[in-house]
Design an enzyme around this catalytic site. Sequence first.
Site: not given
Ligand code: MG
Length: 297
Positions: A13-14, A205, A207, A238, A247
């Site tokens: 997903r992420d 979570h 990065h 991206c 991540n």
């Molecule tokens: Mg993330």
Amino acid sequence: MTGAVTIVEVGPRDGLQAHPHPIETAARIKLVSLLRKAGVRRLEVGAFVSPARVPRMADTGAVMEAVGSREEPGDMVLIANERGLDQALEHGARAIAVFTAASDAFAERNIGSTVAASLDRFAPIVSRARSAGVFVRGYISTITDCPYAGPVEPDAVKNVARALDAMGCAEIALGETLGRATPNRIAAVVDAVATAIPLDRIAAHFHDTYGMGLANVREAVRLGVRTVDAAAGGLGGCPFAPGAAGNVATEDVVYMLHGLGFETGIDLDGIRAATRFCRDELGVVPTSRVFAAMAKA
Ligand code: MG
């Protein structure tokens, strides 16, 4: 340090939601099955959000059906609103995630409302999900820094965590969105949130924008957090959004945790196969250092 740390694999997903090219549904299904084969027991399968805004997640229902999410309590889907919950329930979701932020400026740009308004909006959705027996995670973005408003106070994060807890979220995921924080700042947030939410219901979570991802995971785990989000290969960057790094890589996190004496139940070679699939079939450029090192060894 010993014991178990649960990895929540967020790659499907992420990791893929901002992928620059269309992704075949079959490829998403294959990725999930490779991750399962590697021992992943909790994973973010996809999202029920606007297909106009996030086209890569458009066929999440089909992915869920194909990978048997109805029978998998560890399969989670992200939702944005009531309609998203309807779709999640229709496809038998056992776990969902809702998302807000600790910064109004970020929430307004990302989800179109203030933090308080987003909490008001999610409360009835979370309540409905809970009535249906669904596990609910609440994501909080921008836990240390907001791209529009600068540094975020730990108490602001604690207050949002408390509100998510009060509406019924079983787990609070602390999202360090920019990947800019150093471990001391992660410690300040974890300590603040842990005064309101038990550590075993907090997830990290993080990065890797500034290369602090692993150091920050280490700090969260040192403080007692036992749920860590990661994406195979470090998926998530991206190329069209400068500054948006991926991540933390599952391989890197698992390698570190095993070295520290923790069990994750995850097989590094299995994650490597998933990352290789993303590289060869989806054109993803892995950022994982462990993946690169294993390739050379
Ligand atoms: Mg993330």
